[in-house]
Structures are given as C-alpha cells and as structure tokens.
Design an enzyme around this catalytic site. Structure first.
Site, mmCIF file in Angstrom:
data_model
loop_
_atom_site.group_PDB
_atom_site.id
_atom_site.type_symbol
_atom_site.label_atom_id
_atom_site.label_comp_id
_atom_site.label_asym_id
_atom_site.label_seq_id
_atom_site.Cartn_x
_atom_site.Cartn_y
_atom_site.Cartn_z
ATOM 1 N N GLU A 1 -13.128 5.326 3.965
ATOM 2 C CA GLU A 1 -13.224 4.587 5.212
ATOM 3 C C GLU A 1 -14.408 4.985 6.068
ATOM 4 O O GLU A 1 -14.778 4.261 6.990
ATOM 5 C CB GLU A 1 -11.910 4.765 5.953
ATOM 6 N N ARG B 1 -9.743 -0.414 6.968
ATOM 7 C CA ARG B 1 -10.594 0.565 6.310
ATOM 8 C C ARG B 1 -11.096 1.626 7.285
ATOM 9 O O ARG B 1 -12.295 1.888 7.416
ATOM 10 C CB ARG B 1 -11.792 -0.104 5.646
ATOM 11 N N CYS B 2 -10.157 2.194 8.023
ATOM 12 C CA CYS B 2 -10.512 3.343 8.832
ATOM 13 C C CYS B 2 -9.228 4.093 9.062
ATOM 14 O O CYS B 2 -8.152 3.555 8.874
ATOM 15 C CB CYS B 2 -11.098 2.937 10.186
ATOM 16 N N GLN C 1 0.835 -1.201 0.000
ATOM 17 C CA GLN C 1 0.000 0.000 0.000
ATOM 18 C C GLN C 1 0.875 1.258 0.000
ATOM 19 O O GLN C 1 0.407 2.336 -0.321
ATOM 20 C CB GLN C 1 -0.942 0.011 1.207
#
Lengths: 288, 806
Positions: B760, B384-385, B237
């Site tokens: 997110e 995903r935050c 990522q």
C-alpha cells in the site's frame, strides 16, 4: 447490466434488412458494431424487441472511389478505415480521426455507419463528415436517398433518418491534393468521448487560405459545422487576429453539457483550443 | 565431494527463497484464463439474486408491491426488510460499531440503496422481475455536503438513532454526528502555536473515490437443509471473519459454516466488509434450500459498496523561522455516508489517522476527527492503504509544502530539517505511535541525487521565466512526498475487529518426501502470496519454493486469520510463517542430530540442511530429515514434521519512502504529463523484489488515478455521477506514466524476518507527490493549495483563477 428479451435477426441483403425494419417500426433497431446499442440495452435504456444484425450484409462493406468521391460501406470498421491505402492517400484525416476513437479492440468492431447514424454527439465521425461535406446513402422501403451530413443531425440521438431506413454508405467528395487537415481531440483517457474536438480541412494558395472547413465534436447536442468560422478564415493568411475571430465564432456556436469532462465553459474553451491547434497543424500540412 | 556436488551458491539459488525475483506461480493459471473466481462457480439448481435499488438518495419507502414480479415465470421470491425481520436480519452490525440496513426498512439513505432482493431461476429473469417490483417513495430533503451535516436544521438521516447521545465511540453532539475522536495534547499544541514564528492553516480535502477492483463483490450461498451446513463462496478479503460474523448473526454454529474465498480479482479494501448481497443470498438459500448466487455489476459496485476517503482535513503547522516544526493541529470532518461502515479496527473510528505527524519530529500535536452522516453510500475503507493512512500522508505532505512556501524554503530542505533522525528510533510520536525503524535522511538524499533534484529546480526556474516572457504555455511542477506508513494491524492490545484480535497464522506440513503444503489465515487478491509465502518457507527450512504449495481462503483447512488488507499480510502472517518454519527447523535439528549421531548443539544450519560444525561433509539435507521425521524419528519423539504458529505482533511496522514527481502542465487545456516519477521504497527486508516492483507499479497507478481524476461525485440531489468506467478514471497503459523504482532497506527490528509490508505504500506515498507537483507548478503564480482531483478541467480552472490565461 442484463438486457431484456429480444429477437435476433441476421439478414444477408439490404432489402431484407429494410423489410424487417419496416415491419417492426420503432420496435426494431439495426446492430452494427454494437458499441452503443448493446450497452444501452444492458442498462435497459434501450429495449428493442428486434435486433437486426447487419454483419451478414456483404453489400455494406468496403471502400471504393467513384467519380471524384470516396464511398465507404456503412459496415466498414474503423480498423478497416485505418488500414485502407486508398483513404491514407486521398483522405488521411479519416485515418487520423479513427485512431483517436476508443482503442484497437473497439475499432475492430465499431463501424463508420454506426458511428454516423446513431446521432450520439460524442461520436467523432459525424463532425468529420460535416467537415468533409459528406453525405449518407440511406435506403428505406421507398428506395434510396442521400442526406448531407450537415443536414442529418437534429438533436442528440435524433437524426433525419426514419425508423425504417438504414444508412448504407457514406459518400465523401475527395478534397484537392495537397490539402491540409487535422483532427484535434481532447479526451480524458483512451476510450473516452471528446471533451471537445475540432476537424479542419483547408487548402492554401500563395500563403492564404483558399478554402476552409471546420466542424466540432461533442460541444453541442449535435456535431457542429462552424460556417462562420470558415468564412472568417477563408481568404486570410491565418494571422493571429483572424484566428482569434474564427475561434470566437466557433466557440459561440457551442452548447456543451457540463459533465465529468468539465463545466460547459471549459468545454467551449477547449473547442477553441482544439480549433486553434487543428488550424495550425492543417496549415503546416497544406501545400501551396 | 566431487565436481557434481552443488556449491553452496547453487543450493541457495535452487531454493528460490527470500530475495529471489521468483516468477509468480499463480500467473500460470491467471495468464491462461484458468483462474477460478466466484462467478465461475456453477452449482446444480443454483438461483440468482439481484436487487431492486432506490433511485432516490433520501426518501421514505411507503409501499413495496412485488405481486407483478412474483407472477413472472421463473421468479421464486422477493425479499424485503419485512421478511428479514423474521430472522432478525433486516439490519446488520457494521465493523465500525454502527448498524446498517440490509434492505430498506421504511426509508433509504443513499441512491441505489438495496430495497428488495429478487430471487429467480436465472439472471435475465431476475433483472426482468426487478423492473416489475413497484416501490412507492416519498422524497425527503437530501444532505450531500458534510459541512452541512451538523447544521441545526439539517434533515434527520437516522431516525433509528433518535435520542441516542452516546455512539460506539463516545458522545454524539448532533443527530447526524457519529463520533468525535481526539488524540494528543490540545493545550501544549495551543502553546506551540502561540509561541510560533510562522504558522500555516489550510483546508485540505481528500475527495471520495472507490477501490474499484476489476472483479466486483459477489458470492454464492448454499444451505444444506439436511446437514444444517452453510457454505458461502465469496470475494472475501477476510474469510474467517466472515465465518465468525455469519455464525453470530445467523446462530448457525461456526463449525457448520464453510467460507471459501476462491481466486479474487483485486480487493483494495472493497472486499473487507459485509454487504447486503451476502446476507440476502444466505437468507435466500436458507429459505429456498437451493444455492443462490449474487454478482454485482460495475455500477452497483461503484455506487454502493464501500467507498474510500471523503476526508476534509484542516491542517495547521507551527514553526520557527528556520523551518523547525514545533506543533501540528489537525481537524478532520469525515463523511461516512448513510451508515458508519468504515472498515477499521474496532477501537479506531478514524483508523490510524494519528500517523499524521508523518516523518517529522513534531514535539507536540493535536488531532480531532468528527464523523458525520450524509445521504451517500456507506464505507470509508482503506483503498490500498492502511486505515486512513493515505489521508494522513496526504494531509501532512501537502501541509509541509505549504509551510515551505510560506517560509520561502525549498520543500526538500524543509523535510530534511524536520525528519525523525536515525538515532531517535524507536521513535515515540506526539500522537502516540512507536515508529520501529527508519533512516529517512539516507532515503531522501538517495532520491534527490538520483532524480537530479537541484538541476530540476534550476530548469523549473528557467521555464517559469520563459512562461512569464510569453515564450511557452507550459509550466513545470516538482512534487515531493516523504511518507511514513503504519501497517501490520495489529497487536491485540489495541487492534481487534468486532472483538476478534488481529493476529494471523500459518500452518506448514512437510511431507515425507520433502515437499510442503502450507496454509495461512490471509487471502491473496493479487498480491502473489502463493509465490512469496513459499519463498519465506524455502529460506527458513531449506526446501525449494517450487516444492511448497501455498493454499489460502478455505476456512475449513486454513488456520484462523484476519485476512489480507492494510498491508498486514507480511508483517503479521509473514511472521507467523517464519515462526512456524522455525519450529519445523528446530525439530529437524533434533532429528538430524540423531541421524548423524551427534549432539544437536554440534550442528549448524547450512542453506538446506544441517551440518556438523567444523566438518561440513557430515550433513543431512531437509529432504533426508523429512523422510526420517516420519519413518525413523529419534526414540521418544512424535513422528511427523509440521507446525502451526499464531502471531500477535508486538508493534506495527513503519515502511517509508521518498517519491518525486516531475510534471509538465499545459496551462491552456489543464492537461498534465508526468515526465518522471521516481519511487524509493523502504519496506524492510525484501522477500521478492519483482513482486515488490509489481506492487509498487500497481499502487502508483492507483495513486495517479486518484490524484488526477478518479472520483465518486454526487449532484445536489444525491445522484451518483458517473459510476461507470466511462467517467470513473481507471487509467489504461496509455495514460499510465513510466515508473522508476528504487529502494533502501531498513529492517523492522521486531519482525522475525525484518519485513514491513509494501503493497500500500505506493498508493499512500504517490497521491501527495502528484498533488504537490500540480500545486508546485502553480506556486510561482501565487497558488497555495488546489484541491484534488487534478483532472484537466480543474487544473485549467486553477490556471484561470490565477490569471494564467491572460
């Protein structure tokens, strides 16, 4: 998720398949739809040296009626069970149950023979076959025999099938026209085995139950035929008290594992709830 | 002008710029199965690596005998910690200031920990060889429950830290303690609680789960011994960070390391960190001089690479009788597993958890987080935050519901009463953040009106009465979540990763014919950057998005950036893109002025070119300007039309949203059905509404999974239970509810295009909505708090405990 080495066989007749099985004994495993054996091999929980692919054996395919019984070839896929007009008219519970197995992609490959023969308590067909009082045609080096579904399962993955034998077909007595039926399955998601499931086939006459058959899925290390519950229900009007007693009797024979689906207590109770719901739906469907 | 001259609207539409529901250009290859992922890569002579892993959660490793494995034809080598010590790589630094074993060095700390690395000619041989490596273990007492980590007699998990009373984030108070992180005013908060009319206190746990991207973590490392250059393809990522870290660890100069992240099949935080697989593949390639591929399987991914959450939050709120909140106190016990490999900006051991005051105007607050070791896999990534924001949002949103219940107030009304007011922005929170912009009341009211909130409460009341009368076995819950996210890490003044400031970057090159190649320091894993980045450029410089190529993930060509996670791409790289584009536009203006023989101040921008003020027929399109930029620039001006921008954001951005969940629960089975789920998001300026909607759908589906059953469980022996998709709940289309999406737009005042980031928000916002719905459904039976996950059996258990089974 990488299997060990194995030899791949693709026989074209039952006799050939049985001969390969017989010559390798415990080292050989038949391959039907592959949904159980292949993941087990990838996890190296199974490491057969010989894998016998049955998909080339034409005799193992097909659904036909034979003297009051329906005979389904072991390599008939769940998709074919769902698509069969004969089953839809004579044994609609097979379609209802098949539609609750996994997802369409799996049902294109998964077979009734693999489902019943593997002895996995999570499979749906074994309890259904017990409910329908089916028997399995089995061929081995010494010829053919028939084993009742209710006698077939001994423990998880242990069955009455000898290592060199092959299930070739299931034979299901056709239930009377107008019978009521239901397969109720509680699962966490598509593709999951049942938290608990109940199969019910019954006939009604004048508002009371004239015959009844109940079996449970995945709440023990084998499918469970609920004989006592059947006895309690037969002759009753399915009044609340009788249903409660039958549910209690069915719950009493469960021995579920505690796992991600829930603790044993929950799964036992769910077997009861599924039975209760299946009975109600079966009674609603029954004529007479 | 004639009839064929496109209108302004037509020219604008042709750009497919910001605000356009442009179809995702990357989907052309993905939907045809033509994506190019790490495992698609096949290099001549490539070897395969695979791990021998520990069956035990806590054990001494007394002997590793690889002789039988090495006898197997096709096995090249078996690496152990002893081999890695030779290159000083038996341990590696984590992003959180801890160190982590690459291969078991004398002991193992969690089940499936990497013990030895087998290198073989193909995957089958590698797996066969794994079975032949003989490892002797001596089992040690296992510590699974974080609440027991700091017991006086708790087993020592990390002998390497023995005697170290100071960790990366301050003093350690126990051999299994990692850090205490404190924010806020303890005294003032205590006073607020002393003076409060009403207080609540609840232990709110957020269970351990996993980002579970469909593509697992993997890499191919290839060392060219002749040139001394190392190329690593991987599921990264943040490829540039991987390059820098690889250089620091290996002492290979950074310019001789090429890190390439090809297409990535989802990341969700799981692919931020560095894993033993990467290190071992690199070492194996250096040792063998051949490329080495390592690919995790699903069980390895779920059971060893970074998990998320495992936060145990004790929340207390002080309030007045009228519902006004006066103080917030939170203590968190954070289970980090065997190593602290949490992926947070380095100075933030609990991420941005101090956003826990949420959307509410708490005059004072105090937060303390204790991180501890257990015999579980390391991690603690932001699934995903933004960093620990979903934990914070869950904590405050659950606690606000509990307060509403205690006050006998409607939870929506309680929220409305305590929202930060529009005129308070920029708002300084009691725990130290400066919220950039927001209009919470408008968003909440719109959500309540759209979903018919008051009528739903009426219906719920009627159903509760019917349930009590025995007419139904179904109950109904309404879950509210009003979350404030904090994303866009981040300003270099407080955000860095191992000392690398968290800026991001963009480079845009306009070709002579007016098409564009652009490269960024971010890396899409499904977010659709190839589509949206082009839209920003299209609007900024008037070149159609279709003529703009976006390229990410190759550290040789892309400008240095910190990658994609924590919803940082749009707030940080998105700003860099706009600013680089504006540099180009500024130069274009000078060129246009020269071409039109006017002063640049006489020109105005118009969609796709410059026109003379008051005389719009005198204009030059960007296409014309691009040609001139190379071939006829104004005298004295350098030819060319390109720009690079590095953006260090002045602040974070604060997206927010109002989510409502309407749920029906079968009390007899515990099975819940989501009847409606409404998600209103305010992410500031909306670049591509269709991609936003897709992002929201994906995040809601993950939030649904987490709240309703997705869990990494351990038994008391530290065995990972159900690390496969059979048990780990990944919903299919059948289980996934229908999503209703909506929006308001409150631009970020400090961002060049006003965008805040959205990827997110739906995960952060939805988990409390689902959980509040379950809790709300059982409220009338006396429930205060039911712990997640809310899978059927636990809901059934809650119903049973509340006497709902009669």
């Amino acid at each position: 998720m990488i299997p060990g080495e194995f030899t791949y066989h693709r026989p074209s007749t039952v006799a050939e398949a049985v001969a390969i099985l017989a010559s390798h004994g415990d080292e050989a495993r038949p391959l039907a739809g592959g949904h159980s054996i292949i993941p087990m091999m990838k996890l190296r929980m199974a490491a057969p040296e010989h894998l016998i692919d049955l998909s080339g054996v034409a005799d193992l395919k097909g659904i036909r009626e034979e003297g009051g019984a329906i005979v389904i070839g072991a390599m008939t896929t769940q998709h074919e069970l769902i698509a069969s007009d004969l089953l839809a008219s004579k044994l609609p519970i097979i379609r209802e149950t098949s539609l609750l197995i996994a997802d369409p992609q799996i049902r294109y490959l998964g077979t009734i023979g693999g489902n019943v023969a593997n002895g996995d308590p999570g499979n749906d067909m074994p309890a259904l076959m017990q409910c329908l009082n089916a028997s399995y045609k089995v061929v081995g080096p010494n010829g053919e025999r028939e084993i009742a579904a209710r006698d077939f399962y001994e423990a998880a993955y242990f069955t009455a099938l000898a290592p060199e034998e092959l299930v070739t077909a299931v034979v299901i007595p056709v239930p009377p026209a107008g019978h009521g039926f239901a397969y109720e399955k509680l699962k966490r998601k598509v593709g999951d085995y049942a938290t608990a499931a109940a199969a019910v086939v019954l006939t009604m006459s004048g508002g009371s139950v004239s015959s009844c058959s109940v079996a449970l899925t995945n709440v023990g290390d084998t499918p469970l035929y609920a004989a006592e519950a059947c006895d309690i229900l037969t002759g009753s009007t399915l009044d609340a008290d009788t249903v409660n007693r039958a549910v209690a009797a069915a719950e009493a024979i469960t021995r579920p594992a505690s796992d991600g689906r829930g603790p044993a207590e929950y799964r036992t109770k769910m077997a009861g709830v599924m039975l209760r719901r299946a009975l109600a739906r079966a009674a609603e469907r029954a004529n007479g | 002008m004639n009839d064929m001259t496109p209108t302004r609207e037509q020219r604008e539409a042709a750009l497919e710029g910001m605000g356009c529901k442009r179809k995702r250009v990357e989907d052309v290859r993905f939907t045809q199965g033509k994506g190019n992922y790490v495992d698609d890569l096949k290099l001549p002579g490539m070897l395969f690596g695979d791990f021998v892993r520990s069956p035990y959660a806590h054990a001494k490793v007394t002997k590793i005998d690889a002789s039988k494995a090495l006898e197997l034809p096709g096995v090249i080598a078996v690496l152990t910690a002893e081999d890695l010590k030779g290159v000083n790589l038996a341990w590696m630094p984590t992003l959180a200031g801890d160190v982590q074993m690459v291969l078991a060095d004398g002991k193992v700390l969690y089940q499936n920990q990497e013990v030895a690395f087998v290198i073989a000619e193909d995957r089958y041989i590698a797996d066969d060889a794994i079975q032949l490596v003989e490892v002797e273990y001596e089992e040690l007492p296992v510590l699974v429950d974080p609440f027991k980590s700091m017991d006086p007699d708790a087993p020592v998990l990390r002998p390497d830290l023995e005697g170290k009373t100071e960790g990366a984030h301050g003093p350690r108070k126990h051999h299994n303690h990692i850090f205490t992180w404190e924010v806020g005013d303890a005294e003032e908060t205590d006073r607020a609680f002393k003076d409060a009319d009403v207080t609540i206190k609840e232990l709110i746990s957020y269970h351990r789960t996993h980002p579970s991207p469909l593509e697992t973590c993997q890499c191919v490392a290839s060392m060219d011994k002749v040139t001394g250059e190392l190329t690593v393809w991987g599921t990264f990522q943040a490829p540039h960070v991987i390059r820098t870290v690889a250089s620091l660890l290996s002492t290979i100069p950074e310019h001789k390391i090429h890190v390439i992240a090809p297409d990535i099949g989802g990341g969700f935080g799981n692919k931020v960190g560095a894993y033993p697989g990467y290190i071992c593949s690199i070492v194996a390639s250096i040792v063998t001089g051949r490329p080495v591929k390592w690919v995790e399987d699903r069980m390895e991914n779920l059971s060893t690479t970074s998990f998320a959450r495992d936060y145990h939050m004790t929340a207390e709120i002080a309030a007045k009788n009228d519902g006004t909140v006066t103080g917030l106190k939170v203590h968190v016990l954070a289970d980090h597993g065997g190593f602290d490999a949490c992926a947070d900006p380095s100075k933030w051991p609990a991420g941005f958890f101090n956003i826990v005051t949420g959307s509410y105007d708490f005059p004072t607050a105090h937060l303390a987080v204790d991180g501890v070791y257990t015999n579980k896999a390391p991690g603690g990534v932001a699934y995903r935050c933004s960093f620990r924001v979903t934990e914070a949002a869950y904590c405050i949103e659950r606690a606000m519901d509990i307060l509403a219940q205690k006050l006998g107030m409607d939870p929506a009304d309680l929220r409305m009463k305590n929202f930060v007011k529009p005129e308070q922005f920029p708002y300084h929170s009691a725990l130290g953040w400066e919220y950039d912009s927001g209009d919470y009341h408008t968003a909440m009211q719109k959500a309540m009106d759209t979903i018919g909130y008051r009528q739903l409460r009426e219906e719920q009341k009627a159903k509760q009465e019917a349930f009590k009368r025995g007419e139904t076995r179904e109950i109904m819950g309404i879950g509210i979540s009003f979350f404030t996210e904090i994303v866009g890490a981040g300003p270099s003044k407080n955000c860095d990763i191992l000392g690398v400031a968290m800026f991001d970057s963009a480079e845009i090159r306009v070709h002579p014919t007016g098409s564009v190649i652009s490269r960024m320091g971010t890396k899409s894993q499904g977010q659709g950057h190839e589509t949206t980045w082009a839209q920003i450029i299209a609007t900024e410089i008037g070149i159609p998005a279709a003529d703009i190529m976006v390229e990410e993930g190759n550290t040789d060509t892309a400008p240095y950036g910190l990658g994609t996670y924590g919803s940082r791409s749009t707030p940080v790289a998105g700003a860099a893109i706009a600013l680089a584009a504006r540099k180009i536009r500024n130069k274009a203006q000078m060129i246009a002025a020269h071409m039109l023989e006017v002063s640049e101040y006489d020109l105005e921008w118009d969609v796709d070119g410059f026109q003379v003020k008051g005389n719009p027929e005198l204009r030059k399109s960007m296409k014309e300007i691009a040609w001139a930029a190379y071939n006829a620039p104004p005298p004295g001006m350098e030819p060319g039309l390109e720009a690079v921008s590095y953006y260090d954001p002045p602040n974070m951005t604060y997206p927010f949203g109002a989510y409502f969940c309407v749920m029906d629960i079968d009390v007899d089975t515990g099975v819940s059905k989501i009847r409606r789920f409404y998600a209103l998001d305010d992410c500031g300026t909306r670049i591509n509404p269709m991609i936003i909607e897709g992002q929201v759908h994906g995040g809601l589906t993950e939030g649904f999974a987490i709240a309703m059953g997705q869990e990494i469980r351990y038994d008391e022996m530290g065995n990972v239970m159900g690390a496969s998709f059979m048990d780990f709940f990944l919903p299919t289309a059948v289980e996934t509810p229908h999503w209703e999406t909506d929006y308001t737009v409150t631009p970020s005042p400090h961002h060049p295009i006003g965008a805040k980031g959205v990827g997110e928000s739906p995960n952060v916002g939805s988990v409390p909505a689902f959980s509040n719905a379950v809790n709300d459904a059982f409220g009338f039976l006396g429930n205060t708090h039911i712990q997640m996950p809310h899978d059927a059996w636990r809901v059934w258990q809650a119903a049973k405990d509340l006497g709902a089974h009669g």
